[in-house]
Write an enzyme that holds these catalytic residues in place. Sequence first.
Site, PDB file in Angstrom:
ATOM      1  N   GLU A  47      37.011  32.147  32.629  1.00 11.39           N
ATOM      2  CA  GLU A  47      36.276  32.144  33.670  1.00 11.39           C
ATOM      3  C   GLU A  47      34.782  32.743  33.229  1.00 11.39           C
ATOM      4  O   GLU A  47      34.337  33.243  32.365  1.00 11.39           O
ATOM      5  CB  GLU A  47      36.700  33.570  34.614  1.00 11.39           C
ATOM      6  CG  GLU A  47      35.626  33.982  35.591  1.00 11.39           C
ATOM      7  CD  GLU A  47      36.224  35.318  36.286  1.00 11.39           C
ATOM      8  OE1 GLU A  47      35.906  35.307  37.642  1.00 11.39           O
ATOM      9  OE2 GLU A  47      36.916  36.135  35.684  1.00 11.39           O
ATOM     10  N   ASN A 111      31.925  31.403  42.178  1.00  8.78           N
ATOM     11  CA  ASN A 111      32.617  31.468  40.972  1.00  8.78           C
ATOM     12  C   ASN A 111      33.554  30.289  40.959  1.00  8.78           C
ATOM     13  O   ASN A 111      34.571  30.234  41.610  1.00  8.78           O
ATOM     14  CB  ASN A 111      33.504  32.730  41.058  1.00  8.78           C
ATOM     15  CG  ASN A 111      33.807  33.218  39.583  1.00  8.78           C
ATOM     16  OD1 ASN A 111      34.210  32.313  38.807  1.00  8.78           O
ATOM     17  ND2 ASN A 111      34.330  34.426  39.294  1.00  8.78           N
ATOM     18  N   LYS A 128      36.675  30.110  43.604  1.00 11.94           N
ATOM     19  CA  LYS A 128      37.599  31.369  43.711  1.00 11.94           C
ATOM     20  C   LYS A 128      37.788  31.875  44.904  1.00 11.94           C
ATOM     21  O   LYS A 128      36.459  32.211  45.715  1.00 11.94           O
ATOM     22  CB  LYS A 128      36.950  32.289  42.508  1.00 11.94           C
ATOM     23  CG  LYS A 128      37.741  33.537  42.472  1.00 11.94           C
ATOM     24  CD  LYS A 128      37.223  34.516  41.394  1.00 11.94           C
ATOM     25  CE  LYS A 128      37.885  35.913  41.149  1.00 11.94           C
ATOM     26  NZ  LYS A 128      37.215  36.634  40.003  1.00 11.94           N
ATOM     27  N   GLU A 147      31.007  40.710  42.559  1.00 13.50           N
ATOM     28  CA  GLU A 147      31.552  39.481  42.821  1.00 13.50           C
ATOM     29  C   GLU A 147      31.248  39.131  44.317  1.00 13.50           C
ATOM     30  O   GLU A 147      30.729  38.103  44.710  1.00 13.50           O
ATOM     31  CB  GLU A 147      33.112  39.210  42.606  1.00 13.50           C
ATOM     32  CG  GLU A 147      33.085  38.982  40.990  1.00 13.50           C
ATOM     33  CD  GLU A 147      34.526  38.420  40.554  1.00 13.50           C
ATOM     34  OE1 GLU A 147      34.612  37.165  40.789  1.00 13.50           O
ATOM     35  OE2 GLU A 147      35.301  39.011  39.819  1.00 13.50           O
ATOM     36  N   CYS A 176      40.971  34.189  37.732  1.00 15.53           N
ATOM     37  CA  CYS A 176      41.138  35.733  37.593  1.00 15.53           C
ATOM     38  C   CYS A 176      41.868  36.391  38.702  1.00 15.53           C
ATOM     39  O   CYS A 176      43.176  36.348  38.654  1.00 15.53           O
ATOM     40  CB  CYS A 176      39.718  36.368  37.387  1.00 15.53           C
ATOM     41  SG  CYS A 176      39.714  37.975  36.851  1.00 15.53           S
ATOM     42  N   ASN A 201      38.197  37.212  33.271  1.00 20.74           N
ATOM     43  CA  ASN A 201      37.507  38.303  32.693  1.00 20.74           C
ATOM     44  C   ASN A 201      37.931  39.706  33.447  1.00 20.74           C
ATOM     45  O   ASN A 201      37.645  39.907  34.536  1.00 20.74           O
ATOM     46  CB  ASN A 201      36.156  38.603  33.003  1.00 20.74           C
ATOM     47  CG  ASN A 201      35.226  37.208  32.282  1.00 20.74           C
ATOM     48  OD1 ASN A 201      34.489  37.450  31.156  1.00 20.74           O
ATOM     49  ND2 ASN A 201      35.400  35.886  32.986  1.00 20.74           N
TER      50      ASN A 201
END
Length: 318
Positions: A47, A111, A128, A147, A176, A201
């Site tokens: 990611e 993302n 994401k 995020e 993730c 991550n």
Amino acid sequence: MARKVHLAAAQLGAANLSDSRESMVARMRELLKQAHARGVRFVVFPELAFSTFFPRYWYEDQAEVDARFFEREVPSLVTAPLFEDAKRFGIGMYLGYAELVEEAGRTRRFNTAILVSPQGEIIGKYRKVHLPGHAEHKPDAAFQHLEKKYFEVGDLGFRTWRLPTLHDAIVGMLICNDRRWPEAFRALTLQGAELVTLGFNTPSENLHYPEPPSLRVHHHLIMAQAMAFMNATWLVQTAKCGFEDGFRMFGQSLIVAPSGEIVAKTVGEDDELISFDADLDLAQNLKRTMFNYAAHRRPEHYRILIDRVGAEITPQNP
């Protein structure tokens, strides 16, 4: 004849704020070269592979964030050599990055991960869905997890793609935090996914409450094994990890068989390539018996999974 595909997880060690895109691409190209030497046909990168995990920092100036961390086009002039190497080697890729795009007259940020065929074509994109963290500034926290500030919730849903030159492998992508949500995996395997690819991550420290780092790793491993087994699919999860400007993220990149067995795992928190010759048909017995969806699923009883977002106490009458 077995449908074997040599899969690899290309783990990246720490990427600091001072590390340039050029330096990250150079490291990824070195891992790709190692993959080619091993006969790998598909590589999963992490990611947000081109930079440090920037959502740990609060920035007032969005223009600075856009310039430093977001990609307006992929491949770009800087990232093109990675794609050229992959095409020359005949290696497909999963690649995660911060995407900035103009859509419907406005700037949008996601993302994102893309699926690249061994012929060098971008054939799939995933944004994401399960964004963790918060959007507000927490000045007293050890670090931020922003995020929800820097990205929109993904709008492309959960999809799968077929790779004809890799034994018609049916591939899905997640990122993730998605690995913690059973619905994401089931949505992919209901579309035939035989291989789920995921970059991550993950901080060694829990921002929200005290938790031993060893327990965080334990949860990571059992989630991977459980999701692979319960969905009868191969799973490749690849980390960006190590100490990034003093903030630690754990590695533990791994490849899991449909049986739930870990067949390859990294041993450190630096750049590291692991690989395995995966038989895509290994899951067929599970798909025909224990997890035969057509025979055993009862969606008429699952409506609550769609209608309800948060948990509510719903007592039954005596």
